[in-house]
Each structure stands twice: as structure tokens, then as C-alpha cells.
Design a protein around this motif. Sequence first.
Motif, PDB file in Angstrom:
ATOM      1  N   UNK A 281       0.899  -1.373   0.086  1.00 43.04           N
ATOM      2  CA  UNK A 281      -0.046   0.176   0.150  1.00 43.04           C
ATOM      3  C   UNK A 281       1.103   1.420  -0.343  1.00 43.04           C
ATOM      4  N   UNK A 282       1.771   0.709   0.765  1.00 45.56           N
ATOM      5  CA  UNK A 282       2.444   2.604   0.927  1.00 45.56           C
ATOM      6  C   UNK A 282       3.527   2.531   0.042  1.00 45.56           C
ATOM      7  N   UNK A 283       4.071   1.411  -0.907  1.00 45.72           N
ATOM      8  CA  UNK A 283       4.860   1.522  -2.286  1.00 45.72           C
ATOM      9  C   UNK A 283       4.272   1.998  -2.633  1.00 45.72           C
ATOM     10  N   UNK A 284       2.932   1.691  -2.955  1.00 53.42           N
ATOM     11  CA  UNK A 284       2.324   1.619  -4.832  1.00 53.42           C
ATOM     12  C   UNK A 284       1.356   3.559  -4.277  1.00 53.42           C
ATOM     13  N   UNK A 285       1.549   3.851  -3.202  1.00 52.84           N
ATOM     14  CA  UNK A 285       0.566   5.083  -2.523  1.00 52.84           C
ATOM     15  C   UNK A 285      -1.167   5.165  -2.791  1.00 52.84           C
ATOM     16  N   UNK A 286      -1.445   3.804  -2.831  1.00 51.81           N
ATOM     17  CA  UNK A 286      -2.932   3.072  -2.549  1.00 51.81           C
ATOM     18  C   UNK A 286      -3.007   2.498  -4.114  1.00 51.81           C
ATOM     19  N   UNK A 287      -2.490   2.890  -4.990  1.00 50.56           N
ATOM     20  CA  UNK A 287      -2.733   2.836  -6.251  1.00 50.56           C
ATOM     21  C   UNK A 287      -3.642   1.277  -6.478  1.00 50.56           C
ATOM     22  N   UNK A 288      -2.898   0.367  -5.632  1.00 49.44           N
ATOM     23  CA  UNK A 288      -2.968  -1.342  -5.309  1.00 49.44           C
ATOM     24  C   UNK A 288      -4.228  -1.761  -5.679  1.00 49.44           C
ATOM     25  N   UNK A 289      -5.620  -0.003  -5.091  1.00 49.82           N
ATOM     26  CA  UNK A 289      -6.655  -0.689  -4.587  1.00 49.82           C
ATOM     27  C   UNK A 289      -7.492   0.060  -6.349  1.00 49.82           C
ATOM     28  N   UNK A 290      -7.164  -0.042  -6.698  1.00 44.55           N
ATOM     29  CA  UNK A 290      -7.975   1.086  -7.971  1.00 44.55           C
ATOM     30  C   UNK A 290      -9.246   0.751  -8.297  1.00 44.55           C
ATOM     31  N   UNK A 291     -10.228  -0.420  -7.904  1.00 44.39           N
ATOM     32  CA  UNK A 291     -11.527  -0.107  -8.230  1.00 44.39           C
ATOM     33  C   UNK A 291     -12.169   1.153  -7.228  1.00 44.39           C
ATOM     34  N   UNK A 292     -11.642   0.830  -5.774  1.00 45.18           N
ATOM     35  CA  UNK A 292     -12.356   1.512  -4.991  1.00 45.18           C
ATOM     36  C   UNK A 292     -11.645   3.035  -5.572  1.00 45.18           C
ATOM     37  N   UNK A 293     -10.535   3.231  -5.614  1.00 41.41           N
ATOM     38  CA  UNK A 293      -9.849   4.515  -6.011  1.00 41.41           C
ATOM     39  C   UNK A 293     -10.655   5.003  -7.095  1.00 41.41           C
ATOM     40  N   UNK A 294     -10.738   4.357  -8.127  1.00 37.38           N
ATOM     41  CA  UNK A 294     -11.982   4.686  -9.380  1.00 37.38           C
ATOM     42  C   UNK A 294     -13.701   4.523  -9.260  1.00 37.38           C
ATOM     43  N   UNK A 295     -13.489   3.779  -7.849  1.00 34.40           N
ATOM     44  CA  UNK A 295     -15.255   4.231  -7.441  1.00 34.40           C
ATOM     45  C   UNK A 295     -15.375   5.134  -6.912  1.00 34.40           C
ATOM     46  N   UNK A 296     -14.585   5.475  -5.664  1.00 35.96           N
ATOM     47  CA  UNK A 296     -14.810   7.328  -4.878  1.00 35.96           C
ATOM     48  C   UNK A 296     -13.282   7.817  -4.982  1.00 35.96           C
ATOM     49  N   UNK A 297     -13.268   8.352  -6.125  1.00 36.50           N
ATOM     50  CA  UNK A 297     -11.978   9.171  -6.090  1.00 36.50           C
ATOM     51  C   UNK A 297     -11.369   9.581  -4.462  1.00 36.50           C
ATOM     52  N   UNK A 298     -12.302  10.324  -4.320  1.00 35.85           N
ATOM     53  CA  UNK A 298     -12.052  11.223  -3.201  1.00 35.85           C
ATOM     54  C   UNK A 298     -11.682  10.358  -1.664  1.00 35.85           C
ATOM     55  N   UNK A 299     -11.712   9.193  -1.453  1.00 39.68           N
ATOM     56  CA  UNK A 299     -11.759   8.874  -0.650  1.00 39.68           C
ATOM     57  C   UNK A 299     -10.581   8.959  -0.006  1.00 39.68           C
ATOM     58  N   UNK A 300      -9.957   9.212   0.910  1.00 39.06           N
ATOM     59  CA  UNK A 300      -8.117   9.023   1.350  1.00 39.06           C
ATOM     60  C   UNK A 300      -7.630   7.604   1.277  1.00 39.06           C
ATOM     61  N   UNK A 301      -6.961   7.642   0.762  1.00 38.06           N
ATOM     62  CA  UNK A 301      -6.271   6.247   0.982  1.00 38.06           C
ATOM     63  C   UNK A 301      -5.959   5.360   1.561  1.00 38.06           C
ATOM     64  N   UNK A 302      -5.874   5.868   2.813  1.00 37.49           N
ATOM     65  CA  UNK A 302      -5.508   4.467   3.747  1.00 37.49           C
ATOM     66  C   UNK A 302      -6.811   4.191   4.149  1.00 37.49           C
ATOM     67  N   UNK A 303      -8.062   4.314   3.391  1.00 38.69           N
ATOM     68  CA  UNK A 303      -9.073   3.840   3.778  1.00 38.69           C
ATOM     69  C   UNK A 303      -8.815   2.977   2.595  1.00 38.69           C
TER      70      UNK A 303
END
Length: 355
Positions: A281-303
Amino acid sequence: MDVVAHAGAPAFGGRGSDYAQLSRQVRAAGLLVRRRGYYRARIGLTFGLWLAGWIGFALLGRSWWQPAVAAFLAVIFAQAGFLGHDAGHRQVFATRRANDLLGLLCANLLIGLSYSWWIDKHNRHHSHPNQVDRDPDIGGVAIAFTPEQARARRGAVGRWVTRHQSALFFPMLLLEGLSLRISSVRALCGRRAERTRAWWVESALLAGHFGGYLAVVFLVLPVGPAVVFIAVHQGLLGVYLGCSFAPGHKGMPLLRPDEELDFLRRQVLTSRNIRGSHWLDVAMGGLNYQIEHHLFPSMPGPTLRRAQPLVRAFCAAHGLPYHESTLISSYAQVLRYLHSIGATIRSAITKQQEK
């Protein structure tokens, strides 16, 4: 309690839509609450390590250890980029002004990247992920992502690169840092007629980065070692960024230019998650959760890790494929896909030879 807005996501679109149902579940679980403490610590750590890296560079002077410093700074530059990415999605602060200030400092000043250019490009990607002619990340400039892009290659060099693009993919990432800088400067130069306050601020910060970077490196090191330091630093930065961003979408289904899908399906079907530990998670800056990030772009990375079980279960209940793989497997999928596109050129050459 401060809740993150749905920047980059659509309005709920009626109580009955699938995305509206998922959004209500996510909000009810408290997954959109800002993580102030986390981001305060992350900002302090990122800026502190960036400064420490340059202090170490100056103290070492003419040393054979400088390539190691270059590698360290490549990691810190990438982490600053991830922090700027979160600011661009309004994950960090409650106000747009504060997020933009952080984004400008991270992008323009710390790593030498135009924040406004990146925001425009990245927002278009989020709106139309993997959609041909609409997602700038699959524009086919250096890499061909569709048979049509492969067949459109002109010149012996371009066609040769496309034929061998799977083998050349990782080596080409060594030039990604340079490519980002060139695109940033071009974007700002293309807007110089505006002469707005924002343009002057961006230009000054970017010029400050380039001027300061080159001055420090060439003042501390002789020309030869300085060039080596820059090559190692910028090359590894490009590889790090490319290896972090590519697994999220490359090799996943592409959408036709005229293809229409609802927001939920458009984001889930074109995205891939990467399984791993908290260190990933740290190494990729949260980009490893691409599905969740694209669905909720404003969701804080650690969440994002906490949101994953909920989103995965929702997708399963609605018959949506939820794609996950290991990091190594994702790279293999990317390379297989690029190899298949390169086959377009290889088969055309074979047919010409048979004639």
C-alpha cells in the motif's frame, strides 16, 4: 465530522441505481471521513525525507555512493507524486485551495511536474478509463494499445518498437520521467498566452525546481558524475511511477469510443486491484486499490483497504467481475497484452514476406 466529497464521481443518480446503493453503504460505514492525522504525518515525512535526501547528497559530495542517493531520491520523488495525486483528488484537505497548494508544491516544486497539466490528463482518464480515443493514458503515443494504433505506426523505428513493445516496456519506462517533464513544459508553454496568476505560479515553481535541481547537482558533482546521477535518478523515478500506475488498467478490457456503460461498471470492468500487504500500500501510494479508488476518487488513500471487502462483496452480489492479482502476475498480464498488440505488426510483416 468532515466527510470527503465525491470529486470525480457522479451524483447518486436516483435511489435505485447500483452506484447509489454502494455509495450509501460506503458512507454509512464511515469510509469517506477525512484522515487528517494520517495526512499530516505523511506530509511531514515526505517533505522531511525529500529535504534529508538533498542534504545527504550535499554532504556526500564527490562520492561513489551518490547513485544510491539518486535511487533514494527517486523513491521520495515518487512518494511526493503520490501525495500530489491524493491532493488532486481532494482527499487531503477540506478546501480546494489547500489541496491545490499541496498539489503545486508536490508536483511543480518537489518533482518538476505541471500540476494543472496532470490534473486535466488524470481527470479525463478517470472519466473514461480504458476508453479508446477518450482515455489519454491509452493514446498510443509510445505504446500501441489497440490493433488500429499498431497498424497506424509509420516509419521503420516506430513499427519495430511496436513489434517488440512487450520486451521494451520496462526499458522504456526509464524515459518516463523525461517524458513527463517535456509534456509539462509543453503544456505550460502552450498556455503562455493566458498569463494568468495560476500560470505564473506554476511556471515559477517549475522553473525553480529545474533551476535548483541542476544548480545543486552540477555545483556538488563534476559534469560526468552529475550526468550519471541525473540519469540514475530520473530513470529510476520513471520506472517506479510506471510500475505503480501500469498494473491498474493495462491489459484490462478496452471500451469502444461510442460504448456507453454506467459509472459503476465502467470503473470496475476496466480496473485491476493488486493483492499485497500494508507495505505494498505504501510502495504503490494506494494505487493497488484501483477499483475502489476509481469508484470513490476522493476516498482517503489509507481507507481504501477497509473499503475493499465491501466493494468486492457488492460486485459479487451484482454479478460484476472483480479483478485482483499479485503484482508479478499483473505485470505478466500487461506484457502478454502488449505482445498480442505487437503481433498485429508481426503478422503484417509475415504476410508481406509471403507475397
